[in-house]
Every structure is written in structure tokens, then in C-alpha cells.
Design a protein around this motif. Structure first.
Motif, PDB file in Angstrom:
ATOM      1  N   GLN A   1       0.826  -1.209   0.000  1.00 30.39           N
ATOM      2  CA  GLN A   1       0.000   0.000   0.000  1.00 30.39           C
ATOM      3  C   GLN A   1       0.861   1.260   0.000  1.00 30.39           C
ATOM      4  N   MET A   2       1.888   1.280   0.841  1.00 29.67           N
ATOM      5  CA  MET A   2       2.723   2.472   0.968  1.00 29.67           C
ATOM      6  C   MET A   2       3.559   2.713  -0.283  1.00 29.67           C
ATOM      7  N   CYS A   3       4.063   1.638  -0.888  1.00 33.35           N
ATOM      8  CA  CYS A   3       4.810   1.786  -2.145  1.00 33.35           C
ATOM      9  C   CYS A   3       3.891   2.281  -3.258  1.00 33.35           C
ATOM     10  N   HIS A   4       2.677   1.750  -3.288  1.00 31.60           N
ATOM     11  CA  HIS A   4       1.688   2.186  -4.282  1.00 31.60           C
ATOM     12  C   HIS A   4       1.384   3.676  -4.114  1.00 31.60           C
ATOM     13  N   GLU A   5       1.217   4.113  -2.874  1.00 31.68           N
ATOM     14  CA  GLU A   5       0.930   5.526  -2.599  1.00 31.68           C
ATOM     15  C   GLU A   5       2.087   6.434  -3.012  1.00 31.68           C
ATOM     16  N   ARG A   6       3.301   5.902  -3.000  1.00 37.10           N
ATOM     17  CA  ARG A   6       4.475   6.688  -3.392  1.00 37.10           C
ATOM     18  C   ARG A   6       4.726   6.626  -4.894  1.00 37.10           C
ATOM     19  N   GLY A   7       3.837   5.955  -5.635  1.00 34.86           N
ATOM     20  CA  GLY A   7       3.932   5.945  -7.090  1.00 34.86           C
ATOM     21  C   GLY A   7       4.669   4.767  -7.676  1.00 34.86           C
ATOM     22  N   ALA A   8       5.027   3.776  -6.851  1.00 39.03           N
ATOM     23  CA  ALA A   8       5.701   2.588  -7.379  1.00 39.03           C
ATOM     24  C   ALA A   8       4.701   1.681  -8.081  1.00 39.03           C
ATOM     25  N   GLU A   9       5.182   0.910  -9.050  1.00 44.95           N
ATOM     26  CA  GLU A   9       4.357  -0.077  -9.724  1.00 44.95           C
ATOM     27  C   GLU A   9       4.519  -1.404  -8.987  1.00 44.95           C
ATOM     28  N   ILE A  10       3.405  -2.031  -8.652  1.00 41.12           N
ATOM     29  CA  ILE A  10       3.419  -3.219  -7.814  1.00 41.12           C
ATOM     30  C   ILE A  10       3.267  -4.477  -8.665  1.00 41.12           C
ATOM     31  N   VAL A  11       4.192  -5.414  -8.481  1.00 39.03           N
ATOM     32  CA  VAL A  11       4.100  -6.743  -9.074  1.00 39.03           C
ATOM     33  C   VAL A  11       3.845  -7.711  -7.928  1.00 39.03           C
ATOM     34  N   LEU A  12       2.743  -8.428  -7.992  1.00 41.84           N
ATOM     35  CA  LEU A  12       2.372  -9.355  -6.933  1.00 41.84           C
ATOM     36  C   LEU A  12       2.543 -10.798  -7.407  1.00 41.84           C
ATOM     37  N   VAL A  13       3.301 -11.569  -6.639  1.00 39.06           N
ATOM     38  CA  VAL A  13       3.396 -13.009  -6.855  1.00 39.06           C
ATOM     39  C   VAL A  13       2.676 -13.650  -5.677  1.00 39.06           C
ATOM     40  N   THR A  14       1.577 -14.331  -5.956  1.00 42.11           N
ATOM     41  CA  THR A  14       0.703 -14.822  -4.903  1.00 42.11           C
ATOM     42  C   THR A  14       0.210 -16.224  -5.256  1.00 42.11           C
ATOM     43  N   ASP A  15      -0.848 -16.656  -4.591  1.00 37.30           N
ATOM     44  CA  ASP A  15      -1.410 -17.976  -4.847  1.00 37.30           C
ATOM     45  C   ASP A  15      -2.681 -17.865  -5.688  1.00 37.30           C
ATOM     46  N   GLN A  16      -3.383 -19.002  -5.865  1.00 35.97           N
ATOM     47  CA  GLN A  16      -4.555 -18.976  -6.737  1.00 35.97           C
ATOM     48  C   GLN A  16      -5.726 -18.206  -6.146  1.00 35.97           C
ATOM     49  N   TRP A  17      -5.687 -17.930  -4.829  1.00 35.58           N
ATOM     50  CA  TRP A  17      -6.774 -17.172  -4.207  1.00 35.58           C
ATOM     51  C   TRP A  17      -6.499 -15.673  -4.205  1.00 35.58           C
ATOM     52  N   ARG A  18      -5.262 -15.290  -4.384  1.00 35.27           N
ATOM     53  CA  ARG A  18      -4.803 -13.900  -4.543  1.00 35.27           C
ATOM     54  C   ARG A  18      -4.820 -13.087  -3.247  1.00 35.27           C
ATOM     55  N   SER A  19      -3.657 -12.582  -2.920  1.00 32.44           N
ATOM     56  CA  SER A  19      -3.489 -11.680  -1.776  1.00 32.44           C
ATOM     57  C   SER A  19      -4.288 -10.402  -2.001  1.00 32.44           C
ATOM     58  N   PRO A  20      -4.719  -9.714  -0.927  1.00 35.86           N
ATOM     59  CA  PRO A  20      -5.418  -8.428  -1.079  1.00 35.86           C
ATOM     60  C   PRO A  20      -4.608  -7.390  -1.841  1.00 35.86           C
ATOM     61  N   ILE A  21      -3.314  -7.595  -1.939  1.00 30.57           N
ATOM     62  CA  ILE A  21      -2.458  -6.655  -2.658  1.00 30.57           C
ATOM     63  C   ILE A  21      -2.868  -6.553  -4.127  1.00 30.57           C
ATOM     64  N   HIS A  22      -3.564  -7.579  -4.637  1.00 26.79           N
ATOM     65  CA  HIS A  22      -3.921  -7.571  -6.064  1.00 26.79           C
ATOM     66  C   HIS A  22      -4.805  -6.382  -6.441  1.00 26.79           C
ATOM     67  N   ARG A  23      -5.460  -5.776  -5.445  1.00 25.10           N
ATOM     68  CA  ARG A  23      -6.375  -4.681  -5.751  1.00 25.10           C
ATOM     69  C   ARG A  23      -5.663  -3.476  -6.338  1.00 25.10           C
ATOM     70  N   PHE A  24      -4.383  -3.305  -5.997  1.00 28.89           N
ATOM     71  CA  PHE A  24      -3.662  -2.145  -6.550  1.00 28.89           C
ATOM     72  C   PHE A  24      -2.384  -2.564  -7.282  1.00 28.89           C
ATOM     73  N   ALA A  25      -2.208  -3.867  -7.531  1.00 28.44           N
ATOM     74  CA  ALA A  25      -1.029  -4.346  -8.255  1.00 28.44           C
ATOM     75  C   ALA A  25      -1.195  -4.127  -9.755  1.00 28.44           C
ATOM     76  N   LYS A  26      -0.110  -3.765 -10.412  1.00 25.70           N
ATOM     77  CA  LYS A  26      -0.135  -3.608 -11.874  1.00 25.70           C
ATOM     78  C   LYS A  26      -0.131  -4.974 -12.547  1.00 25.70           C
ATOM     79  N   HIS A  27       0.629  -5.901 -11.969  1.00 17.31           N
ATOM     80  CA  HIS A  27       0.698  -7.268 -12.497  1.00 17.31           C
ATOM     81  C   HIS A  27       0.525  -8.244 -11.342  1.00 17.31           C
ATOM     82  N   THR A  28      -0.338  -9.237 -11.522  1.00 12.21           N
ATOM     83  CA  THR A  28      -0.569 -10.249 -10.500  1.00 12.21           C
ATOM     84  C   THR A  28      -0.382 -11.638 -11.107  1.00 12.21           C
ATOM     85  N   PHE A  29       0.431 -12.447 -10.443  1.00  8.62           N
ATOM     86  CA  PHE A  29       0.670 -13.817 -10.888  1.00  8.62           C
ATOM     87  C   PHE A  29       0.195 -14.759  -9.780  1.00  8.62           C
TER      88      PHE A  29
END
Length: 289
Positions: free
Chosen positions: A200-228
Motif C-alpha cells: 500500500q505504501m509503495c503504491h501511494e508513493r507511485g511505485a508499480e506493484i508486481v504481486l506473486v501470490t497464490d490462486q486465491w490472490r493476496s489483497p495486494i492484487h487490488r492495486f497491483a499492476k501485475h498479478t501472478f
């Protein structure tokens, strides 16, 4: 197949209002699916008829069936190790653990790689190769080991790569994050609050978020640019990280190839440092020293 995957598979058949509903589900999945059909329709600003019609196109018999599946997914997301073992124990085939666990880990890898959009993966590698972007990497209690693995390799491939520590000092590192930087966040069930806060804090500072998660997806996916979303469930009290590791190694290999000229000189310089510190044994050389 996850509920949201069934819905997304039918998206091409949907009307604009039904797609609006799908977006509302994606924005807060799976929690948004736990309320009544009226509540979901209100959040999406569509009618309850639209909800029923969309679910029918996705192959659900009605809202109760949809909601029951969502609740099963949510239960799977929050299972602790003991509960995972109890769930698997009644289903385990009578065979050696090498076959039982190994077969599932291999299947997770195969299905995970099939689910990845090659264009999405290429976009990830483009971010990792961009010299104008600094790379920050964050993991959790278990995924921290994979974060360290990714960090050590990317650090050999390119400059400006930083591993965010699990201890509280990561807040200091976040002061360095600026717009256009990249955060690679590793977060699998039972999703960690610290990793979410970092994202969340990196997203607020303008960073692009890449999330590597599981098949159910971490809550981070809501603001991630790429989700795997990699498959991690295995016949054990703990999940298998094999598919996650394969994805990271694919990204490392592609990034290395794209940057090979600079990687080559960087590696040669690193090898000279290794020789001076005698970190690795050189068989047949300086045997008596």
C-alpha cells in the motif's frame, strides 16, 4: 476453477452493466461476495436482475450457489497448517510421499505456467530490465526466503535492487521509494499484514506493484499492476512454493538474457571479487594454498 475465474471466462458474453458488476467483484474479492445479492448489486450500481443474469452466464445455478463457492474459497484462504493437514489427510492416496507430494508439486507448476499470459510475463521482465526503475523486493515469513533468492540473482544482473527486511527497518527503506520504481511483493495465504502495508505504501508513493501470490490472490492484487497467481496447495500442512520458484527463475533467466552484455561484464567483475575472497574452491588451482 476459482469463482472469479469462472466469471472472467464468461466475460466476453456479458453486457456493459454485467462487466461493471465483474469489476466490483474484482475490486474486493472475495469479501464482496459474502453479502446479500441486494448488497452486491448496490456496490456495483446494477440491478439484482443483472447479478442473477451474470451468474447464470458464468454457469452458476443462482446466487446461493455462487455464495457457497465463495465461502469455500475464503475458508481455504485462511486455513492454518493443522487445518490444511486435516483437510488433506482424508484424501491422500496410498502411495509414497515422493510420488504423492511430488506429483502435486509438478502439477502445480504445469497448471500455473499455463495460466500465465505471456504478454503479462513479458511486461514484468520489461520492468525488471528498465535501468530507470529501482527494484524493491518484499516477502513474508515463508516467502521471505524466495524474496532473498530473487534479490541475490537480480543483484547480479543489474544495479539498484533492494531487499526490504522483514524487521521494522523496512520503513526506512520506503523513504527511498519514488514514482516509477517497482515493488515485487511475494504474499501467499495466510496473507501477511506487513506485506500488505508495504504494498500500500509503495503504491501511494507511485511505485508499480508486481504481486506473486497464490490462486486465491493476496489483497495486494487490488492495486497491483501485475498479478501472478501460482498454485500452492499440496498434500501437507504447508503449501508448496515450487510453482512460485519456477516463475521467479523464469523471470531471472529472461532478465539476464535481455541484459546479457551488461550482465556479462558485471559477472566477470563479481567473479574477480570471489577469487580474491576465495569464496569458492577452484579445483586444481592453488591446491597447496
Amino acid at each position: 476453477m476459482r469463482v472469479i475465474d469462472r466469471i472472467m471466462a464468461a466475460r466476453d458474453q456479458m453486457t456493459p452493466s454485467e462487466r461493471q458488476l465483474v469489476q466490483a467483484l474484482l475490486d474486493d474479492y472475495p469479501v464482496v461476495g459474502l453479502g446479500s445479492i441486494t448488497e452486491l448489486a448496490g456496490i456495483a450500481k446494477v440491478s439484482t436482475t443483472t447479478v442473477a443474469r451474470m451468474l447464470q452466464k458464468a454457469g452458476f445455478g443462482g446466487y446461493p450457489q455462487f455464495q457457497a463457492q465463495v465461502r469455500l474459497e475464503l475458508k481455504a484462504m485462511i486455513l492454518d497448517p493443522a487445518a490444511k493437514r486435516d483437510e488433506w489427510k482424508s484424501e491422500l492416496p496410498d502411495e509414497h510421499i515422493l510420488n504423492r507430494f511430488g506429483a502435486r508439486a509438478i502439477e502445480n507448476q504445469r497448471r500455473s505456467l499455463e495460466d500465465i499470459d505471456p504478454a503479462e510475463f513479458d511486461s514484468l521482465c520489461s520492468l525488471l530490465c528498465d535501468p530507470d526503475r529501482r527494484i524493491f523486493i518484499a516477502g513474508g515469513r515463508i516467502t521471505g526466503a524466495l524474496a532473498q533468492y530473487l534479490y541475490l540473482h537480480l543483484q547480479m544482473v543489474r544495479p539498484d535492487v533492494r531487499l526490504l527486511p522483514e524487521a521494522a527497518s523496512w520503513t526506512h527503506d520506503l523513504l527511498e521509494v519514488r514514482e516509477g520504481d517497482v515493488l515485487v511483493a511475494l504474499d501467499v495465504r495466510r496473507y501477511e499484514n506487513t506485506t500488505l502495508t508495504i504494498g500500500q505504501m509503495c503504491h501511494e508513493r507511485g511505485a508499480e506493484i508486481v504481486l506473486v501470490t497464490d490462486q486465491w490472490r493476496s489483497p495486494i492484487h487490488r492495486f497491483a499492476k501485475h498479478t501472478f497467481g501460482m498454485r500452492v496447495a499440496a498434500p501437507s500442512a504447508w503449501d508448496s512454493m515450487a510453482a512460485v520458484l519456477v516463475l521467479l527463475e523464469c523471470a531471472i533467466a529472461e532478465t539476464q538474457e535481455r541484459l546479457w552484455e551488461s550482465v556479462k561484464s558485471r559477472t566477470e567483475e563479481l567473479e574477480q571479487a570471489f577469487d580474491r575472497t576465495r569464496l569458492f574452491r577452484k579445483f586444481g588451482q592453488n591446491a597447496n594454498r
